[in-house]
Scaffold this motif. Structure first.
Motif, PDB file in Angstrom:
ATOM      1  N   LEU A   1     -13.553  12.074  -2.814  1.00 19.52           N
ATOM      2  CA  LEU A   1     -12.580  13.394  -3.211  1.00 19.52           C
ATOM      3  C   LEU A   1     -13.521  14.982  -3.547  1.00 19.52           C
ATOM      4  O   LEU A   1     -13.172  16.151  -2.538  1.00 19.52           O
ATOM      5  CB  LEU A   1     -11.907  13.495  -4.138  1.00 19.52           C
ATOM      6  CG  LEU A   1     -11.402  12.621  -4.279  1.00 19.52           C
ATOM      7  CD1 LEU A   1     -11.021  12.302  -6.876  1.00 19.52           C
ATOM      8  CD2 LEU A   1      -9.848  12.416  -3.548  1.00 19.52           C
ATOM      9  N   ALA A   2     -15.286  14.985  -4.031  1.00 18.33           N
ATOM     10  CA  ALA A   2     -15.911  16.505  -3.348  1.00 18.33           C
ATOM     11  C   ALA A   2     -15.748  16.549  -1.933  1.00 18.33           C
ATOM     12  O   ALA A   2     -16.545  17.787  -1.730  1.00 18.33           O
ATOM     13  CB  ALA A   2     -16.686  16.111  -4.106  1.00 18.33           C
ATOM     14  N   GLN A   3     -16.337  15.998  -1.531  1.00 17.67           N
ATOM     15  CA  GLN A   3     -16.572  15.407   0.198  1.00 17.67           C
ATOM     16  C   GLN A   3     -14.655  15.379   1.221  1.00 17.67           C
ATOM     17  O   GLN A   3     -15.389  15.724   1.985  1.00 17.67           O
ATOM     18  CB  GLN A   3     -17.182  14.369   0.679  1.00 17.67           C
ATOM     19  CG  GLN A   3     -18.844  14.050  -0.422  1.00 17.67           C
ATOM     20  CD  GLN A   3     -19.937  14.930  -0.045  1.00 17.67           C
ATOM     21  OE1 GLN A   3     -19.483  16.060   1.145  1.00 17.67           O
ATOM     22  NE2 GLN A   3     -20.091  16.113  -1.208  1.00 17.67           N
ATOM     23  N   GLY A   4     -13.873  15.862  -0.120  1.00 15.93           N
ATOM     24  CA  GLY A   4     -12.784  15.358   1.098  1.00 15.93           C
ATOM     25  C   GLY A   4     -12.330  14.458   1.210  1.00 15.93           C
ATOM     26  O   GLY A   4     -12.068  14.584   2.283  1.00 15.93           O
ATOM     27  N   ASP A   5     -12.602  13.139   0.822  1.00 14.78           N
ATOM     28  CA  ASP A   5     -12.126  11.900   1.398  1.00 14.78           C
ATOM     29  C   ASP A   5     -11.604  11.146   0.244  1.00 14.78           C
ATOM     30  O   ASP A   5     -11.417  10.968  -0.893  1.00 14.78           O
ATOM     31  CB  ASP A   5     -13.773  11.320   1.171  1.00 14.78           C
ATOM     32  CG  ASP A   5     -13.068   9.906   1.815  1.00 14.78           C
ATOM     33  OD1 ASP A   5     -11.805   9.700   1.718  1.00 14.78           O
ATOM     34  OD2 ASP A   5     -14.429   9.328   2.048  1.00 14.78           O
TER      35      ASP A   5
END
Length: 296
Positions: A244-248
């Motif tokens: 999530l932190a990587q936008g996934d």
């Protein structure tokens, strides 16, 4: 007699929607209307359907006029739009709003902080604020994962097609779970006596079980020992949050497993309203029959 007569159902498709719609339609005390997007290609049959542009406040207000209650079973893509539905319902004079909760114990502090439930938590917070202002009433229903659907598609970590089980946190953590039909019956029950459940979060379940208990049933009826993989929900949360932190967002749904089996996340409901709602708890034999049907 219930003060609820006219019921608008939003999100009648998907995994849960049809079960709730069928329960509403089966109750002769309700006039049921389904709200559908203007571009919807498969509106439900056998029920009155009204279309609206969900991005238009005026369209939604017009659709909700004359309705006593709005029931939302929208799926993940529509969860963030529920505050728009609430605003339109308020302006249209709707008395009750049932949000698309129908899952984990989002009132639990740990579960409520999981990213997968962010939009649900925001909607309930918004509804509570509006209810405190006397603008609308709400009833939220938490039922845990869908038992029959979850077993059929392997969502509960048990893959009948491949005879494989992924057991989380040992597989012996008790959790509450409910059949789709019983969720539909719960919606009908609270709308039939709304003042009793006004502005509350209601808990219901068909049973409390464990992954290992369900695995035992599957192994009994398939006649073979399954392949088992064990995982930690803490690891699942860590891995998912890193993505999530990587936008996934592709695995955000796996955080539901943390809410079910993580220690202190409230996956086993302690104060259920089954008796008040008329919801029968499944016996061991009932669950055996359910699993047996999936093995044939």
């Amino acid at each position: 007699m219930s003060p609820i007569k006219n019921v608008m159902h939003v999100g009648a498709a998907g995994n849960l929607g049809p079960a709730v719609l069928n329960a509403l339609k089966a109750n002769p005390g309700f006039n049921v209307t389904v709200l559908s997007r203007k571009d919807s290609k498969n509106p439900p049959s056998g029920v009155k359907v009204v279309t609206a542009d969900y991005s238009s406040h005026e369209d939604l207000v017009s659709a909700f006029k004359g309705q006593d209650a709005v029931v939302s079973t929208v799926g993940a893509p529509g969860l963030g739009e529920q505050t728009k539905l609430v605003d339109a319902a308020i302006e249209a004079g709707v008395k009750y709003f049932i949000p698309s909760e129908f899952g984990g114990n989002t009132s639990n502090d740990k579960t409520g902080k999981l990213a997968v439930f962010g939009k649900k938590v925001a909607t309930c917070k918004y509804l509570k604020e509006k209810a405190s202002e006397g603008k609308i009433n709400y009833i939220a229903i938490n039922n845990g994962p869908f038992l029959d659907w979850g077993l059929k598609v392997g969502f509960l970590g048990l893959n009948a097609a491949e005879k494989k089980a992924t057991l989380y946190d040992g597989g012996s953590v008790p959790f509450s779970t409910t059949t789709l039909a019983s969720i539909g019956q719960s919606v009908v029950a609270v709308l039939s006596n709304p003042d009793k459940f006004k502005n509350q979060v209601i808990y219901v379940h068909s049973t409390v079980t464990t992954q290992r208990n369900l695995l035992d049933c599957f192994e009994k009826h398939t006649g073979v020992k399954w392949t088992i993989e064990e995982k930690s929900t803490a690891d699942v949360e860590k891995e998912t949050n890193a993505k999530l932190a990587q936008g996934d967002f592709s695995t955000i749904w796996k955080l539901i497993y943390r809410s079910l089996w993580g220690e202190g996340y409230g996956g086993k409901f302690e104060d259920v309203k089954n008796e008040e709602l008329g919801i029968k708890e499944l016996s061991k034999e009932d669950i055996e029959e359910l699993v047996k049907g999936l093995c044939n």
